[in-house]
Design a protein around this motif. Structure first.
Motif, PDB file in Angstrom:
ATOM      1  N   MET A   1       0.846  -1.208   0.000  1.00  0.00           N
ATOM      2  CA  MET A   1       0.000   0.000   0.000  1.00  0.00           C
ATOM      3  C   MET A   1       0.877   1.253   0.000  1.00  0.00           C
ATOM      4  N   CYS A   2       0.493   2.225  -0.785  1.00  0.00           N
ATOM      5  CA  CYS A   2       1.238   3.480  -0.791  1.00  0.00           C
ATOM      6  C   CYS A   2       0.868   4.309   0.448  1.00  0.00           C
ATOM      7  N   GLU A   3       1.708   5.283   0.758  1.00  0.00           N
ATOM      8  CA  GLU A   3       1.459   6.142   1.919  1.00  0.00           C
ATOM      9  C   GLU A   3       1.268   7.599   1.489  1.00  0.00           C
ATOM     10  N   CYS A   4       0.838   7.796   0.273  1.00  0.00           N
ATOM     11  CA  CYS A   4       0.646   9.165  -0.233  1.00  0.00           C
ATOM     12  C   CYS A   4      -0.275   9.979   0.670  1.00  0.00           C
ATOM     13  N   ARG A   5      -1.314   9.328   1.175  1.00  0.00           N
ATOM     14  CA  ARG A   5      -2.287  10.037   2.001  1.00  0.00           C
ATOM     15  C   ARG A   5      -1.695  10.565   3.304  1.00  0.00           C
ATOM     16  N   LYS A   6      -0.608   9.924   3.764  1.00  0.00           N
ATOM     17  CA  LYS A   6       0.002  10.354   5.028  1.00  0.00           C
ATOM     18  C   LYS A   6       0.739  11.680   4.884  1.00  0.00           C
ATOM     19  N   ILE A   7       0.991  12.083   3.654  1.00  0.00           N
ATOM     20  CA  ILE A   7       1.765  13.300   3.446  1.00  0.00           C
ATOM     21  C   ILE A   7       0.825  14.458   3.148  1.00  0.00           C
ATOM     22  N   LYS A   8       1.044  15.534   3.897  1.00  0.00           N
ATOM     23  CA  LYS A   8       0.153  16.669   3.767  1.00  0.00           C
ATOM     24  C   LYS A   8       0.362  17.361   2.429  1.00  0.00           C
ATOM     25  N   SER A   9       1.558  17.879   2.198  1.00  0.00           N
ATOM     26  CA  SER A   9       1.773  18.495   0.895  1.00  0.00           C
ATOM     27  C   SER A   9       3.158  18.281   0.307  1.00  0.00           C
ATOM     28  N   PHE A  10       4.173  18.060   1.148  1.00  0.00           N
ATOM     29  CA  PHE A  10       5.495  17.784   0.581  1.00  0.00           C
ATOM     30  C   PHE A  10       6.385  17.098   1.605  1.00  0.00           C
ATOM     31  N   PHE A  11       7.472  16.508   1.133  1.00  0.00           N
ATOM     32  CA  PHE A  11       8.413  15.812   2.019  1.00  0.00           C
ATOM     33  C   PHE A  11       9.786  15.782   1.358  1.00  0.00           C
ATOM     34  N   ALA A  12      10.808  15.462   2.171  1.00  0.00           N
ATOM     35  CA  ALA A  12      12.136  15.179   1.631  1.00  0.00           C
ATOM     36  C   ALA A  12      12.646  13.902   2.283  1.00  0.00           C
ATOM     37  N   VAL A  28      16.076  16.313  12.010  1.00  0.00           N
ATOM     38  CA  VAL A  28      15.220  15.801  10.957  1.00  0.00           C
ATOM     39  C   VAL A  28      14.169  14.845  11.535  1.00  0.00           C
ATOM     40  N   GLU A  29      14.580  14.063  12.528  1.00  0.00           N
ATOM     41  CA  GLU A  29      13.642  13.117  13.158  1.00  0.00           C
ATOM     42  C   GLU A  29      12.529  13.815  13.934  1.00  0.00           C
ATOM     43  N   ASN A  30      12.754  15.073  14.288  1.00  0.00           N
ATOM     44  CA  ASN A  30      11.711  15.817  14.995  1.00  0.00           C
ATOM     45  C   ASN A  30      10.561  16.241  14.076  1.00  0.00           C
ATOM     46  N   PHE A  31      10.763  16.102  12.798  1.00  0.00           N
ATOM     47  CA  PHE A  31       9.737  16.546  11.861  1.00  0.00           C
ATOM     48  C   PHE A  31       9.349  15.416  10.906  1.00  0.00           C
ATOM     49  N   PRO A  32       8.783  14.349  11.468  1.00  0.00           N
ATOM     50  CA  PRO A  32       8.492  13.174  10.626  1.00  0.00           C
ATOM     51  C   PRO A  32       7.466  13.438   9.534  1.00  0.00           C
ATOM     52  N   LYS A  33       6.715  14.513   9.662  1.00  0.00           N
ATOM     53  CA  LYS A  33       5.749  14.822   8.600  1.00  0.00           C
ATOM     54  C   LYS A  33       6.447  15.325   7.345  1.00  0.00           C
ATOM     55  N   PHE A  35      10.106  14.889   6.828  1.00  0.00           N
ATOM     56  CA  PHE A  35      11.295  14.133   6.449  1.00  0.00           C
ATOM     57  C   PHE A  35      11.017  12.652   6.610  1.00  0.00           C
ATOM     58  N   ARG A  36      11.211  11.899   5.545  1.00  0.00           N
ATOM     59  CA  ARG A  36      10.924  10.475   5.551  1.00  0.00           C
ATOM     60  C   ARG A  36      12.137   9.713   5.066  1.00  0.00           C
ATOM     61  N   GLU A  37      12.204   8.447   5.494  1.00  0.00           N
ATOM     62  CA  GLU A  37      13.296   7.619   5.006  1.00  0.00           C
ATOM     63  C   GLU A  37      13.047   7.173   3.569  1.00  0.00           C
ATOM     64  N   ASP A  38      11.789   6.862   3.297  1.00  0.00           N
ATOM     65  CA  ASP A  38      11.465   6.329   1.969  1.00  0.00           C
ATOM     66  C   ASP A  38      10.375   7.168   1.317  1.00  0.00           C
ATOM     67  N   ALA A  39      10.293   7.031   0.034  1.00  0.00           N
ATOM     68  CA  ALA A  39       9.204   7.675  -0.693  1.00  0.00           C
ATOM     69  C   ALA A  39       7.885   7.023  -0.275  1.00  0.00           C
ATOM     70  N   PRO A  40       6.767   7.754  -0.355  1.00  0.00           N
ATOM     71  CA  PRO A  40       5.479   7.174   0.039  1.00  0.00           C
ATOM     72  C   PRO A  40       4.959   6.133  -0.947  1.00  0.00           C
ATOM     73  N   THR A  41       5.525   6.099  -2.136  1.00  0.00           N
ATOM     74  CA  THR A  41       5.068   5.119  -3.120  1.00  0.00           C
ATOM     75  C   THR A  41       6.216   4.705  -4.036  1.00  0.00           C
ATOM     76  N   ASP A  42       6.179   3.460  -4.470  1.00  0.00           N
ATOM     77  CA  ASP A  42       7.146   2.986  -5.471  1.00  0.00           C
ATOM     78  C   ASP A  42       6.467   2.718  -6.796  1.00  0.00           C
ATOM     79  N   GLU A  43       5.133   2.667  -6.718  1.00  0.00           N
ATOM     80  CA  GLU A  43       4.361   2.324  -7.911  1.00  0.00           C
ATOM     81  C   GLU A  43       3.913   3.593  -8.610  1.00  0.00           C
ATOM     82  N   VAL A  44       4.733   4.044  -9.532  1.00  0.00           N
ATOM     83  CA  VAL A  44       4.419   5.300 -10.207  1.00  0.00           C
ATOM     84  C   VAL A  44       4.551   5.161 -11.718  1.00  0.00           C
ATOM     85  N   ILE A  45       3.853   6.050 -12.418  1.00  0.00           N
ATOM     86  CA  ILE A  45       4.114   6.211 -13.850  1.00  0.00           C
ATOM     87  C   ILE A  45       4.509   7.655 -14.096  1.00  0.00           C
ATOM     88  N   PRO A  46       5.502   7.923 -14.913  1.00  0.00           N
ATOM     89  CA  PRO A  46       6.462   6.936 -15.438  1.00  0.00           C
ATOM     90  C   PRO A  46       7.359   6.402 -14.329  1.00  0.00           C
TER      91      PRO A  46
END
Ligand SMILES: [Zn+2]
Ligand SMILES: [Zn+2]
Length: 135
Positions: A1-12, A28-33, A35-46
């Motif tokens: 499952m993707c986590e796109c919904r967990k992100i309000k508007s942007f991340f790094a 960076v860990e203080n702002f988990p909204k 800064f993320r370790e991974d992208a919210p999704t791997d299933e993208v086009i292109p």
């Protein structure tokens, strides 16, 4: 499952976004909204590509602006949600978001001015330059 919904508007992804976050991972860990370790999704086009910035998540159909790493297997280092396919971001909008993330990552400003000659902006905390000279 993707986590796109967990992100309000942007991340790094700070591990990967080295030019922005080359130090101070505790902050960076203080702002988990933001800064993320991974992208919210791997299933993208292109497929993720350094030279492409506009994507769509195949699971939830969210449109994204991603800046991908210039590596053999590219991954998103910065992501900004788009409202629709035709929603395009100006360079100034992308820069403003990066500067916001840089300020967060440095815990704001120090009391000293930027060391660049003639610049009277406040330097970011722990480094001697301001956000405009940082990016
Ligand atoms: Zn998604
Ligand atoms: Zn400056």
């Amino acid at each position: 499952m993707c986590e796109c919904r967990k992100i309000k508007s942007f991340f790094a992804c700070p591990d990967d976004f080295n030019n922005l976050f080359s130090f101070n991972f505790d902050v960076v860990e203080n702002f988990p909204k933001y800064f993320r370790e991974d992208a919210p999704t791997d299933e993208v086009i292109p497929k993720f590509d350094y030279s492409i910035t506009y994507y769509r998540c195949l699971e939830c159909q969210q449109w994204w602006y991603f800046e991908c790493s210039p590596t053999e297997s590219p991954y998103p280092m910065l992501g900004i949600k788009l409202k629709a396919q035709e929603h395009s971001l100006s360079k100034a909008e992308v820069k403003a978001i990066k500067q916001f993330l840089i300020i967060l990552a440095h815990e704001g400003f120090s009391a000293e001015e930027c060391v660049h000659y003639g610049c009277s902006n406040l330097a970011l905390k722990n480094i001697k330059i301001c956000v405009s000279h940082f990016l």
